[in-house]
Scaffold this motif. Structure first.
Motif, PDB file in Angstrom:
ATOM      1  N   SER A 118     -23.380  45.470 101.148  1.00 54.17           N
ATOM      2  CA  SER A 118     -24.296  45.246 102.260  1.00 54.17           C
ATOM      3  C   SER A 118     -23.549  45.478 103.560  1.00 54.17           C
ATOM      4  O   SER A 118     -22.355  45.173 103.669  1.00 54.17           O
ATOM      5  N   ALA A 119     -24.250  46.030 104.530  1.00 48.99           N
ATOM      6  CA  ALA A 119     -23.643  46.302 105.830  1.00 48.99           C
ATOM      7  C   ALA A 119     -24.740  46.366 106.871  1.00 48.99           C
ATOM      8  O   ALA A 119     -25.862  46.795 106.592  1.00 48.99           O
ATOM      9  N   ASN A 120     -24.425  45.904 108.053  1.00 53.13           N
ATOM     10  CA  ASN A 120     -25.346  46.073 109.170  1.00 53.13           C
ATOM     11  C   ASN A 120     -24.554  46.319 110.438  1.00 53.13           C
ATOM     12  O   ASN A 120     -23.412  45.865 110.579  1.00 53.13           O
ATOM     13  N   LEU A 121     -25.159  47.074 111.326  1.00 57.38           N
ATOM     14  CA  LEU A 121     -24.530  47.466 112.581  1.00 57.38           C
ATOM     15  C   LEU A 121     -25.551  47.336 113.703  1.00 57.38           C
ATOM     16  O   LEU A 121     -26.704  47.754 113.548  1.00 57.38           O
ATOM     17  N   THR A 122     -25.130  46.753 114.810  1.00 58.25           N
ATOM     18  CA  THR A 122     -26.009  46.608 115.969  1.00 58.25           C
ATOM     19  C   THR A 122     -25.292  47.126 117.208  1.00 58.25           C
ATOM     20  O   THR A 122     -24.158  46.723 117.490  1.00 58.25           O
ATOM     21  N   ILE A 123     -25.945  48.025 117.920  1.00 53.27           N
ATOM     22  CA  ILE A 123     -25.442  48.561 119.188  1.00 53.27           C
ATOM     23  C   ILE A 123     -26.278  47.934 120.303  1.00 53.27           C
ATOM     24  O   ILE A 123     -27.510  48.018 120.289  1.00 53.27           O
TER      25      ILE A 123
ATOM     26  N   VAL B   2     -18.804  43.616 100.208  1.00 57.94           N
ATOM     27  CA  VAL B   2     -18.815  44.285  98.912  1.00 57.94           C
ATOM     28  C   VAL B   2     -18.680  43.200  97.848  1.00 57.94           C
ATOM     29  O   VAL B   2     -17.943  42.216  98.036  1.00 57.94           O
ATOM     30  N   PHE B   3     -19.447  43.325  96.754  1.00 62.61           N
ATOM     31  CA  PHE B   3     -19.414  42.261  95.759  1.00 62.61           C
ATOM     32  C   PHE B   3     -19.556  42.821  94.351  1.00 62.61           C
ATOM     33  O   PHE B   3     -20.010  43.952  94.145  1.00 62.61           O
TER      34      PHE B   3
ATOM     35  N   SER C  84     -18.662  35.911  89.987  1.00 64.22           N
ATOM     36  CA  SER C  84     -19.218  36.428  91.236  1.00 64.22           C
ATOM     37  C   SER C  84     -18.082  36.505  92.253  1.00 64.22           C
ATOM     38  O   SER C  84     -17.393  35.518  92.504  1.00 64.22           O
ATOM     39  N   VAL C  85     -17.873  37.706  92.834  1.00 68.39           N
ATOM     40  CA  VAL C  85     -16.798  37.929  93.805  1.00 68.39           C
ATOM     41  C   VAL C  85     -17.377  38.668  95.006  1.00 68.39           C
ATOM     42  O   VAL C  85     -18.118  39.659  94.831  1.00 68.39           O
ATOM     43  N   ARG C  86     -17.063  38.196  96.207  1.00 63.54           N
ATOM     44  CA  ARG C  86     -17.577  38.855  97.399  1.00 63.54           C
ATOM     45  C   ARG C  86     -16.508  38.842  98.494  1.00 63.54           C
ATOM     46  O   ARG C  86     -15.879  37.826  98.762  1.00 63.54           O
ATOM     47  N   LEU C  87     -16.312  40.013  99.131  1.00 61.45           N
ATOM     48  CA  LEU C  87     -15.414  40.165 100.270  1.00 61.45           C
ATOM     49  C   LEU C  87     -16.269  40.550 101.472  1.00 61.45           C
ATOM     50  O   LEU C  87     -17.047  41.504 101.411  1.00 61.45           O
ATOM     51  N   ASN C  88     -16.117  39.800 102.563  1.00 60.88           N
ATOM     52  CA  ASN C  88     -16.980  40.003 103.728  1.00 60.88           C
ATOM     53  C   ASN C  88     -16.145  40.198 104.990  1.00 60.88           C
ATOM     54  O   ASN C  88     -15.143  39.521 105.191  1.00 60.88           O
TER      55      ASN C  88
END
Length: 829
Positions: free
Chosen positions: A701-706, A733-734, A741-745
Motif C-alpha cells: 500500500s502507498a499513498n502520496l499527497t502533493i 509492504v506486508f 503477519s509481517v508489515r514494514l511501514n
C-alpha cells in the motif's frame, strides 16, 4: 488536584472480574461461534475498502484490526497512513493531525457522530489520549455532508466505537504488551480489555485501557543568526527531559432493543485521560550576553570562545488533559421515518503546572564548536570541565508556569430520515436539528515568580547520574533529583500554589443552533446528495474590564455527485462550505493593557470566524475484493484567516472608558484570504488481485499527497498555512499466511510552518520520516480463543526532529528520543 488513579484501578479490576464471571456463565450455554479471520490485514483492508466504496461522500476508512496491527502509540499514528493526513509530534509521540496539510483547527473530531470540544482550547482535537481499544473503525470524511459539523473545513473524523450487538453472546478481547525506549532504557507498558455480552434484546460492552511510556528526550535549542553568510552563535540551550506519559480510557455501552422492533435505546460513556510527567534539567549558555559584558560582540563563525553567562532551570511538572463524554440515545421508527435522538454531556479539562527553580547569572570562560550543528560542543574552562562546578549564580528565582481550561458542553441532537420518491426516482430525505451549548472557564499560559527559594538550595539535590544522551555531553552534566527538590520546596513554602492573573483569564459562553436538510437521490448511474446547513452562533466573552458578545449565522450549501463509471470504477465530485470559529484562547476578552502607552496584547473577542468553500474530485478503481487505486484533487478557499500579528483595535473592547480610541494591539487578528489545495494518489494492492494466487499473502500500500497553501497577512506578506507540507507519502509492504503477519511501514512529510509552541510566523519543522515494523503470529485455535503474539518497533532508523527559524541554516531546536520496541500478546474470544 484529585487523584483518580484508585478509582481507575478499581474500575479496571471490576472489568476483569466481570469478564471472568461472564466467561464462566457462557461455558454452560450454547454460544454462537466467533471465527478468527485467517488473513487479518487483507480482511481489514477489504472491510475498509467496501465502506469507502459504498459511502455517499469522499471518505477514507481505517478498520479496528488495521489499528491494532500497526505499531501505533495512539489514533494519531493510525490516521497518519490515510492519504493527505500528516502527523505533528511532541517529543516523538504523535499528537495532532494536519488533515490535508491544514491547521489543526480545521479538523473536527467526533465519537459515534457526536463532535466533542478540543480539550486544550475548545477547537483543536488531540489524539494522543485516545487508545485503539475504544475503536471499531475510524472514518476520515474529506468531502463533508450537510449532516456533519460545519467546522470541518479540512475534514471530519468520526471514531466509531464497538457495539455489543455486533456479536451475539459473550466476547472478550485483551492486549498486554511490554517494551523499552532505546534512549535511557525507559519502560513501556500496555494493557487493555474489552468485553461484551448480548442476547436478542440487551447488549452490554465494557472496556478499559492503560498505557505508560517512560523516555529520555534529548533537546538542544539555539539562538543563531546569519551575518555575511556566516553563523553567529548567540545562545546554546542544553536540555535533558525525563518523561513519563500515561494515557487511560474507560467506559462502556448499555443498549436495549425491544422484541420485533427496529427501535433501540442506549447509554454510552467514555472517559479518556492523558498525563505527561516531566522532569527537566536545563542550562542556557549565553555567549552574546557574555560578550556584551566584556564590551564586545560574538564573532561570526561556528567556532569561538569567550565569557559565557549561564542560567540553570530545573523542573518537576505535569501536563494533563481529559475528556468525559456521556450520551443517551434513542432510535425510533415512527411510520416511515427513522428518528434518532441524542443527548450528550461532555466535559474536557486541560491544565499544566510547571514549578521551576531558576538560577541566573552564573559565568565561566568557555569555547564552542557548532561545526556539526546536530551535535553542538561546549567546553567550560572550570576545574573539571563540568557545569556542576558553576556555583556563582547571581540570582535564584522560583517561577511558576500554569494554564487551565474547563469546558462543559451539552448537545441536544435530533435526526430523522425517510425514503421518498423524487420525479419517480428513489431518494432519502434527512432532516436534523441540534443545540450545542458550551461554557469555558480557565486561563491561558501564565507566569508568576518569587525572588527566593525559601532557603532550599538546588545544589543539594545534584546527583552523580550523568545525562542519558545521544549528543556529546561536553558540559559533563549530571541529573538533579527534581522530585525531591520539588518536595522540599513544597514543604518549605507551605505548598506551591499558582494564582493566575486576570490578564489571561478565559470566560466564554457559546451557543450554536443548527438545522439542516439533505436529499440523497439514486440514479441508474449513481447518486446525487444535496444539502443545506444553517448554523447560528451566539457567544459572550467576559474579561476583567467588561464583556463582548456577538451573534452570526452561516448558510452552508453542499452537493455530492457519485457516478458508477463501471461496476468497479467510481467517480466523485463535490462542492461544500464550512466555517472555523476562533479558539477560546484567541476569543478571550482578557489582555495585558498598558493605558500609558495605549498598547494591548492578548485575546481578541471581536475576532471573526473564518469562512471556507471548495470542491473535491476523485476517481476510484476497486480491484478484486481487497485492492484499490484512486486519484483525488481538492481545493479550499479561506476568508479572514486567523493568525498572530499586530494591528489597531477599539480600546473599548477591553476598557469601556476608552471606547472609540484606536490602540496598538498584538495578538490574534483576521488576515486576508488564503487557500489550500492538493492532489492525492492512493494504492492498496493485494498481489493475488493483480498477479495471481501464487503470490497470495503478499501486499503493498502507498499513498502520496502533493499540497500547496498560502494566506496573506494584513501587511501583505504571504505565508503557507500552518501544517502544510508540500509532500506527504506513506508506503507499506506486508506478507501474511494463516498464522504469520509481517508489515514494514514508511512515512514521510517535508517541511511545514508550525505555530504549536511559537506564534511567530517563521518557525518551521524540518522534514520528518519514520520506519516502523510489526510482526504477529497467531497460535492454533485453543478452545475458541484467538491468541496472537506480536512484536513492534518504531523509528527503526533513529530519526531526529528539527525546527528552524527562517531557513535550515538557523535551526532553533534539535530533539532526539531514540527507537521504541514492544512485544505482547492479544487474546480474542
Amino acid at each position: 488536584m484529585v487523584n483518580t488513579q484508585p478509582k481507575r484501578l478499581a474500575l479496571f479490576v471490576s472489568l476483569s472480574l466481570l469478564s471472568h464471571t461472564l466467561l464462566a456463565q457462557n461455558e454452560q450455554q450454547t454460544m454462537e461461534e466467533v471465527i478468527a479471520l485467517a488473513s487479518p490485514i487483507r480482511d481489514s483492508q477489504k472491510a475498509a475498502i467496501e465502506a469507502k466504496q459504498h459511502a455517499s461522500n469522499f471518505v477514507d476508512v481505517v478498520s479496528a484490526d488495521t489499528i491494532g496491527r500497526f505499531p501505533d502509540q495512539n489514533l494519531a499514528d493510525s490516521l497518519g497512513r490515510i492519504p493527505g493526513l500528516a502527523i505533528e509530534r511532541d517529543q516523538g509521540q504523535a499528537r495532532y493531525i494536519n488533515f490535508r496539510g491544514a491547521p489543526f483547527r480545521y479538523t473536527t473530531l467526533a465519537i459515534d457522530g457526536i463532535a466533542i470540544p478540543g480539550a486544550e482550547n475548545g477547537r483543536i482535537p488531540r489524539f494522543d489520549s485516545f487508545p485503539a481499544v475504544i475503536t471499531r473503525k475510524i472514518e476520515a470524511n474529506k468531502a463533508v455532508l450537510a449532516s456533519m459539523p460545519a467546522e470541518s473545513v479540512a475534514g471530519f473524523i468520526n471514531i466509531e466505537t464497538f457495539n455489543p450487538f455486533e456479536t451475539k453472546g459473550f466476547t472478550l478481547a485483551t492486549d498486554v504488551g511490554y517494551g523499552q525506549q532505546s534512549l535511557g532504557g525507559g519502560t513501556i507498558d500496555k494493557v487493555s480489555l474489552r468485553t461484551s455480552w448480548s442476547n436478542q434484546n440487551v447488549g452490554l460492552s465494557l472496556f478499559g485501557s492503560q498505557n505508560s511510556r517512560e523516555q529520555i528526550t534529548d533537546n538542544r535549542e539555539f539562538d543563531l543568526e546569519q551575518q555575511d553568510g556566516k553563523l553567529v552563535v548567540n545562545k546554546v540551550d542544553m536540555r535533558s527531559y525525563q518523561v513519563k506519559r500515561e494515557d487511560s480510557a474507560y467506559g462502556g455501552r448499555l443498549e436495549y432493543r425491544p422484541q420485533d422492533s427496529l427501535d433501540r435505546f442506549f447509554f454510552s460513556s467514555l472517559y479518556s485521560e492523558f498525563q505527561d510527567h516531566e522532569q527537566r534539567n536545563q542550562y542556557v549558555l549565553d555567549f552574546k550576553a557574555g560578550a556584551e559584558a566584556m564590551g564586545s560582540s560574538v564573532a561570526p563563525g561556528t567556532k569561538g570562545q569567550g565569557l559565557v553567562i549561564i542560567n540553570r532551570l530545573l523542573e518537576d511538572g505535569l501536563y494533563e488533559n481529559s475528556t468525559w463524554a456521556n450520551t443517551l440515545g434513542a432510535d425510533i421508527q415512527l411510520g416511515t421515518w427513522l428518528v434518532e435522538g441524542r443527548i450528550n454531556k461532555t466535559n474536557t479539562q486541560s491544565e499544566f503546572f510547571l514549578p521551576i527553580p531558576y538560577s541566573a547569572g552564573g559565568n565561566s570562560l568557555a569555547s564552542y564548536d557548532l561545526t556539526n550543528i546536530h551535535d553542538p560542543l561546549i567546553e567550560l574552562k572550570t576545574d573539571s570541565g563540568s557545569i556542576n562546578d558553576i556555583s556563582n549564580y547571581a540570582l535564584d528565582l522560583f517561577i511558576l508556569y500554569g494554564s487551565s481550561l474547563d469546558i462543559d458542553a451539552w448537545k441536544y441532537k435530533l435526526d430523522a430520515k425517510t425514503d421518498v420518491r423524487v420525479a419517480g426516482l428513489s431518494a432519502q430525505l434527512q432532516l436534523g436539528a441540534m443545540y450545542d451549548t458550551r461554557s469555558a472557564q480557565g486561563h491561558g499560559t501564565d507566569v508568576s515568580q518569587q525572588y527566593h527559594l525559601w532557603g532550599v538550595n538546588p545544589a543539594d539535590f545534584l546527583t552523580d547520574d550523568a545525562w542519558d544522551t545521544d549528543f556529546t555531553n561536553s558540559i559533563h552534566a549530571t541529573n538533579y533529583n527534581n522530585q525531591a527538590l520539588r518536595q522540599a520546596l513544597e514543604k518549605a513554602s507551605g505548598g506551591l500554589r499558582f494564582t493566575p492573573t486576570e490578564a489571561n483569564s478565559i470566560n466564554i459562553d457559546e451557543d450554536i443552533s443548527v438545522a439542516y436538510a439533505m436529499l440523497s437521490t439514486d440514479f441508474a448511474w449513481g447518486s446525487l446528495v444535496t444539502g443545506l446547513r444553517l448554523e447560528s452562533t451566539d457567544y459572550a466573552s467576559t474579561g476583567p474590564e467588561g464583556q463582548h458578545s456577538d451573534r452570526f449565522t452561516d448558510i452552508l450549501p453542499s452537493v455530492h455527485l457519485n457516478v458508477d463509471v463501471a461496476e468497479d470504477v467510481k467517480f466523485r465530485a463535490s462542492l461544500s462550505s464550512a466555517i472555523s470559529r476562533p479558539t477560546y484562547n484567541e476569543w478571550r476578552a482578557s489582555a495585558n493593557i498598558d493605558t500609558t502607552e495605549k498598547q494591548i496584547s492578548g485575546g481578541n473577542p471581536a475576532l471573526q470566524a473564518e469562512n471556507a468553500y471548495g470542491g473535491d474530485l476523485s476517481l476510484e478503481w476497486y480491484v478484486g475484493d481487497a485492492s484499490l487505486l484512486a486519484i483525488g484533487a481538492f481545493y479550499r478557499h479561506i476568508d479572514k484567516v486567523i493568525y498572530a500579528d499586530s494591528t489597531k483595535v477599539d480600546a473599548g473592547l477591553y476598557v469601556p472608558a476608552f471606547a472609540g480610541e484606536q490602540w496598538d494591539y498584538s495578538g490574534f487578528v483576521n488576515g486576508q484570504d488564503g487557500h489550500f489545495q492538493g492532489l492525492e494518489l492512493n494504492l492498496i494492492a493485494q498481489a493475488s488481485d493483480f498477479i495471481g494466487q501464487h503470490l497470495d499473502g503478499v501486499g503493498f500500500s502507498a499513498n502520496l499527497t502533493i499540497l500547496d497553501s498560502e494566506f496573506t497577512t494584513l501587511s501583505g506578506s504571504r505565508f503557507s498555512l500552518p501544517g502544510t507540507s508540500d509532500l506527504i507519502y506513506n508506503a507499506s509492504v506486508f506478507y501474511e499466511n494463516d498464522s504469520l503477519s509481517v508489515r514494514l511501514n514508511y512515512q514521510f512529510r517535508d517541511d511545514w510552518l508550525s505555530t504549536t509552541e511559537n506564534d511567530a510566523m517563521g518557525e518551521y519543522w524540518n522534514a520528518q520520516k519514520r520506519l516502523d515494523l510489526s510482526l504477529s503470529y497467531t497460535l492454533p485455535n485453543l478452545g475458541g480463543m484467538d491468541i496472537s503474539l506480536y512484536a513492534n518497533a518504531n523509528n527503526l532508523t533513529d530519526e531526529i526532529d528539527i525546527r528552524y527559524l527562517g531557513s535550515e541554516a538557523t535551526p532553533n531546536q534539535i530533539e532526539r528520543y531514540g527507537r521504541r520496541y514492544m512485544a505482547g500478546v492479544r487474546v480474542n474470544f
